[in-house]
Design a protein around this motif. Structure first.
Motif, short mmCIF file in Angstrom:
data_model
loop_
_atom_site.label_atom_id
_atom_site.label_comp_id
_atom_site.label_asym_id
_atom_site.label_seq_id
_atom_site.Cartn_x
_atom_site.Cartn_y
_atom_site.Cartn_z
N LYS A 53 0.83 -1.20 0.00
CA LYS A 53 0.00 0.00 0.00
C LYS A 53 0.87 1.26 0.00
N ARG A 56 2.06 2.04 -3.41
CA ARG A 56 1.01 2.65 -4.25
C ARG A 56 0.64 4.05 -3.77
N ASP A 58 -0.52 4.84 -0.74
CA ASP A 58 -1.62 4.82 0.24
C ASP A 58 -1.05 4.95 1.65
N ALA A 60 -3.26 6.48 3.99
CA ALA A 60 -4.50 6.93 4.63
C ALA A 60 -4.83 6.14 5.88
N SER A 63 -7.14 2.85 5.94
CA SER A 63 -6.82 2.02 4.78
C SER A 63 -5.48 1.33 4.98
N ASN A 64 -4.47 2.12 5.32
CA ASN A 64 -3.15 1.57 5.58
C ASN A 64 -2.72 1.95 6.99
#
Length: 91
Positions: A53, A56, A58, A60, A63-64
């Motif tokens: 993640k 990529r 990410d 957040a 989310s991560n």
């Protein structure tokens, strides 16, 4: 907790910053993935993120974000054991 330590090292933020450990590990649990943890010397100061993640972009919350308190005890124990184990190759 089932973890497989891939690598770890110790760091510090500049000449007067707080030291911390960086641990790359495989989480072998139900939400298993390769993760990275940042652990400061002070208890309860542990951050865990999923490596894929991060790659990529990410970062957040929700989310991560992984509960450091779920990983901290196992990670600190693995670091202590690994640090105390001599490397047979002398590395």
């Amino acid at each position: 907790m089932k973890l497989k330590i891939i690598n770890f090292d110790t760091h510090r933020n500049g000449i007067c910053g707080a030291p911390f450990a960086v641990v790359l590990f495989d989480d072998c649990g139900t939400e298993g993935s390769r993760k990275i943890a940042i652990l400061f010397d002070e208890p309860h100061h542990c951050a865990v993120l999923d490596v894929d993640k991060l790659a990529r972009g990410d970062i957040a919350f929700g989310s991560n974000s992984w509960r450091g308190d779920h990983f901290e005890q196992s990670l600190r124990k693995a670091i202590r054991i690994s640090s105390a184990t001599p490397n047979p190759k002398g590395e």
